[in-house]
Design a protein around this motif. Structure first.
Motif, PDB file in Angstrom:
ATOM      1  N   ALA B 207       0.824  -1.207   0.000  1.00  0.00           N
ATOM      2  CA  ALA B 207       0.000   0.000   0.000  1.00  0.00           C
ATOM      3  C   ALA B 207       0.855   1.253   0.000  1.00  0.00           C
ATOM      4  O   ALA B 207       0.420   2.310  -0.412  1.00  0.00           O
ATOM      5  N   SER B 208       2.098   1.134   0.466  1.00  0.00           N
ATOM      6  CA  SER B 208       2.879   2.353   0.595  1.00  0.00           C
ATOM      7  C   SER B 208       4.073   2.377  -0.341  1.00  0.00           C
ATOM      8  O   SER B 208       4.977   3.153  -0.151  1.00  0.00           O
ATOM      9  N   ILE B 210       4.800   3.831  -2.672  1.00  0.00           N
ATOM     10  CA  ILE B 210       4.456   5.017  -3.439  1.00  0.00           C
ATOM     11  C   ILE B 210       5.439   6.109  -3.078  1.00  0.00           C
ATOM     12  O   ILE B 210       5.773   6.288  -1.917  1.00  0.00           O
ATOM     13  N   LEU B 264      -2.544   7.596  -7.774  1.00  0.00           N
ATOM     14  CA  LEU B 264      -3.149   6.272  -7.797  1.00  0.00           C
ATOM     15  C   LEU B 264      -3.886   6.045  -9.116  1.00  0.00           C
ATOM     16  O   LEU B 264      -4.624   6.913  -9.565  1.00  0.00           O
ATOM     17  N   MET B 338     -16.739  -4.882   4.307  1.00  0.00           N
ATOM     18  CA  MET B 338     -15.877  -4.527   3.175  1.00  0.00           C
ATOM     19  C   MET B 338     -16.091  -5.478   1.998  1.00  0.00           C
ATOM     20  O   MET B 338     -15.982  -5.088   0.845  1.00  0.00           O
ATOM     21  N   TYR B 373     -14.958   6.027   4.646  1.00  0.00           N
ATOM     22  CA  TYR B 373     -14.833   6.719   3.353  1.00  0.00           C
ATOM     23  C   TYR B 373     -15.077   5.774   2.184  1.00  0.00           C
ATOM     24  O   TYR B 373     -15.507   6.191   1.122  1.00  0.00           O
ATOM     25  N   THR B 403     -10.995  10.056   4.190  1.00  0.00           N
ATOM     26  CA  THR B 403      -9.859   9.139   4.130  1.00  0.00           C
ATOM     27  C   THR B 403      -8.647   9.756   4.830  1.00  0.00           C
ATOM     28  O   THR B 403      -8.494  10.981   4.846  1.00  0.00           O
ATOM     29  N   THR B 404      -7.812   8.905   5.426  1.00  0.00           N
ATOM     30  CA  THR B 404      -6.566   9.410   6.021  1.00  0.00           C
ATOM     31  C   THR B 404      -5.374   9.098   5.105  1.00  0.00           C
ATOM     32  O   THR B 404      -4.236   9.221   5.509  1.00  0.00           O
ATOM     33  N   SER B 405      -5.659   8.689   3.872  1.00  0.00           N
ATOM     34  CA  SER B 405      -4.586   8.391   2.924  1.00  0.00           C
ATOM     35  C   SER B 405      -4.458   9.532   1.915  1.00  0.00           C
ATOM     36  O   SER B 405      -5.439   9.919   1.274  1.00  0.00           O
ATOM     37  N   ILE B 406      -3.259  10.068   1.778  1.00  0.00           N
ATOM     38  CA  ILE B 406      -3.062  11.204   0.868  1.00  0.00           C
ATOM     39  C   ILE B 406      -3.305  10.817  -0.600  1.00  0.00           C
ATOM     40  O   ILE B 406      -4.038  11.514  -1.297  1.00  0.00           O
ATOM     41  N   PRO B 407      -2.727   9.696  -1.091  1.00  0.00           N
ATOM     42  CA  PRO B 407      -3.006   9.346  -2.497  1.00  0.00           C
ATOM     43  C   PRO B 407      -4.488   9.112  -2.777  1.00  0.00           C
ATOM     44  O   PRO B 407      -4.989   9.487  -3.833  1.00  0.00           O
ATOM     45  N   GLU B 408      -5.190   8.508  -1.809  1.00  0.00           N
ATOM     46  CA  GLU B 408      -6.622   8.280  -2.012  1.00  0.00           C
ATOM     47  C   GLU B 408      -7.391   9.593  -1.997  1.00  0.00           C
ATOM     48  O   GLU B 408      -8.286   9.807  -2.815  1.00  0.00           O
ATOM     49  N   ARG B 409      -7.027  10.469  -1.076  1.00  0.00           N
ATOM     50  CA  ARG B 409      -7.694  11.768  -1.017  1.00  0.00           C
ATOM     51  C   ARG B 409      -7.506  12.502  -2.348  1.00  0.00           C
ATOM     52  O   ARG B 409      -8.459  13.058  -2.908  1.00  0.00           O
TER      53      ARG B 409
END
Lengths: 134, 422
Positions: B207-208, B210, B264, B338, B373, B403-409
């Motif tokens: 996941a990271s 990136i 992403l 999920m 989210y 979301t707390t994920s920057i790429p997803e945001r």
């Protein structure tokens, strides 16, 4: 999950009730608490970082002025009600644990050993990874 | 900045050799002396000694015996000083110390005949540990990573990670977990914990992988290596094969998953020529062999779903009815909203977006998901499919806020911006 806990000191009370003006014994009790609290975070494997910050007297507000040169004003924003006195960065397993630690920090002893009950802002730290599910 | 690691002096092949040998050496030392916590420290010191000495002195003829010997010497030293300490205490109390024997040096022939990797994994992933502690202990005791490397991968100070590891060891000691295979009755649950920890390690790395955190690709390699090791030791277990296949089939898409600026790229828009064919072939072969053997579990089903995606040459070739059926099975196995969320996407692809949205409406009442989210993100996607631009924009923005994920945001915000322009 990483969180930042921000210790907000009421700005109105800063002039008369800030740490530096407390009786020595109360200051010591407060700093002993912080030391113990930080050590507990390390021992629990949850500590990332902590800092205490300079007060309103040392703060500046900076804008980009002409040609991007810094234009500097003294003090916090005029509309501020609190001043950021310090923060902890922690790495915990659940948000509930972050709230529990924030409550502990909020109850840090103040004058006369009474809990300060300072508001603690709890911010999740944004991750540069995606959020888990493959 | 972190201090340079002692292992960086070692050529890559020797570093891999050390990691390969770490659990075998630890297993041998624990077998000989008991005391998992002390043995783990001793092996860690032996690994460091190897990393310091081998680059100049060369790799010994029998590296495994060398490491066992060094670790055993450390254990003996520890025992001696422990005995000396107790003797001093005893003398202070004017008591005759009991005659205590220092353990004799180990005979290599007797040691290290077994591969104890699996025993160690069962111990390090024991359900008494929280996931974060089990991960840390597994990476160190079984993976042979240094505390500094693990701290670096999880972005915490080394002292914090060291403490997490020592607490985990203490907890294992306190709970009296024996260094033995779990009983038949508990073996399924215990193996599930092991697989879950490996899955989490893989996910953290995948996941990271990136942008600036490229070093976390090490976690992917480590998870794959450990999953392969478990597969070698338990070749007939379907879920072990399923997890390894899932990792391979997911990792195969790694290069296509992010764009030039680290943004992403969702599955449907990935350049499939960038997918790693060799990994896909290996994953597909594994899961195809595992599925007909019966006893199907969640990792096999997730791997099967990943395989269906990976086998589609173009996104429009995707066999969505099969994916829908697989999510149906997965949903019956696990009470996880999920899964239902993912099934809703498959429903939309097979029966149209309105059917998917109907399924999502039932999920909004699940308290585990109502504010998540991902619910808003999937709903936004289905509204977009249905041509309801306003609702899609609103949900993309809601998802981006949560979301707390920057790429997803960034992805979700850019979807909202794109649709608003139309």
């Amino acid at each position: 999950m990483k969180y930042i806990l921000m210790m907000q000191f009421p700005l109105g009370a800063w002039k008369t009730q800030r740490f530096g003006l407390w009786p020595e014994q109360d200051q010591k009790r407060h700093y002993d608490f912080l030391k113990r609290f930080n050590q507990e975070l390390v021992d629990a494997g949850e500590f990332v970082r902590t800092e205490g910050l300079g007060g309103p007297e040392q703060m500046k507000i900076v804008h980009a002025g002409k040609n991007g040169a810094p234009a500097i004003t003294d003090g916090p924003f005029p509309e501020s009600k609190e001043v950021l006195a310090g923060y902890w960065a922690i790495d915990v397993e659940t948000p509930e644990r972050a709230y529990e630690l924030a409550a502990r920090a909020s109850a840090a002893p103040g004058p006369g050993g009474k809990p300060l009950n300072m508001p603690i802002e709890v911010h999740p730290v944004m991750m540069s990874s995606t959020s888990g599910e493959i | 900045m972190t201090a340079p690691l002692p292992t960086t002096k070692l050529p890559k092949t020797d570093e891999h050799l050390l990691r390969e040998l770490a659990p075998q050496v630890l297993g041998a030392v624990v077998r000989r002396y008991g005391n998992f916590a002390a043995a783990e420290d001793a092996v860690q010191e032996a690994l460091l000694a190897a990393a310091m000495q081998w680059p100049d002195a060369g790799v010994p003829d029998n590296p495994r015996a060398w490491l066992i010997q060094v670790a055993a010497r450390r254990m003996t030293d520890q025992l001696r000083s422990e005995i000396a300490r107790r003797r001093r205490e005893a003398e202070m109390l004017r008591q005759e110390p009991p005659e205590e024997q220092v353990a004799p040096p180990p005979e290599d022939a007797e040691l290290g005949e077994h591969d104890d990797t699996l025993l160690l994994l069962f111990m390090c992933c024991h359900p008494v540990l929280t996931p974060a502690s089990a991960i840390a202990l597994t990476l160190r005791a079984v993976g042979g990573l240094t505390t500094a490397e693990i701290a670096n991968a999880y972005l915490v100070p080394e002292a914090t990670m060291a403490q997490r590891i020592s607490r985990a060891k203490q907890k294992i000691k306190d709970s009296g977990v024996p260094f033995a295979m779990p009983t038949e009755r508990e073996s399924e649950e215990r193996l599930a914990s092991v697989l879950h920890v490996l899955y989490l390690i893989f996910n953290e790395g995948y996941a990271s992988s990136i942008g600036e955190e490229l070093q976390r690709g090490d976690l992917v390699r480590e998870a794959l290596r450990l999953a392969r090791a478990v597969r070698t030791l338990l070749p007939d277990d379907g879920e072990v094969a399923g997890l390894l296949a899932l990792m391979l089939l997911t990792d195969a898409r790694r290069d296509a998953r992010t764009g030039r600026d680290g943004e992403l790229i969702p599955l449907a828009q990935q350049d499939r020529t960038l997918w790693d064919r060799a990994l896909i072939d290996e994953g597909v072969a594994l899961i195809s062999a595992a599925l007909p053997r019966g006893s199907i579990g969640p990792y096999q089903l997730q791997a099967a779903i990943a395989a269906v995606h990976d086998e589609a040459q173009r996104v429009e070739d995707t066999d969505w009815p099969q994916i829908l059926a697989l999510y149906g099975l997965l949903e019956r196995l696990s009470d996880n909203p999920m899964v239902t969320l993912n099934r809703a996407v498959a429903v939309a692809m097979v029966h149209g977006p309105r059917s998917g949205l109907e399924l999502l409406a039932t999920l909004g009442r699940d308290s585990r998901l109502a504010d998540h989210y991902r619910l808003a993100a999937v709903r936004a996607h289905l509204y977009e499919m249905a041509g309801d631009v306003d609702a899609a924009v609103a949900d993309y923005l809601a998802a981006a806020r949560r979301t707390t994920s920057i790429p997803e945001r960034d992805y979700l915000s850019s979807q909202a911006a794109k649709l608003s322009r139309k």
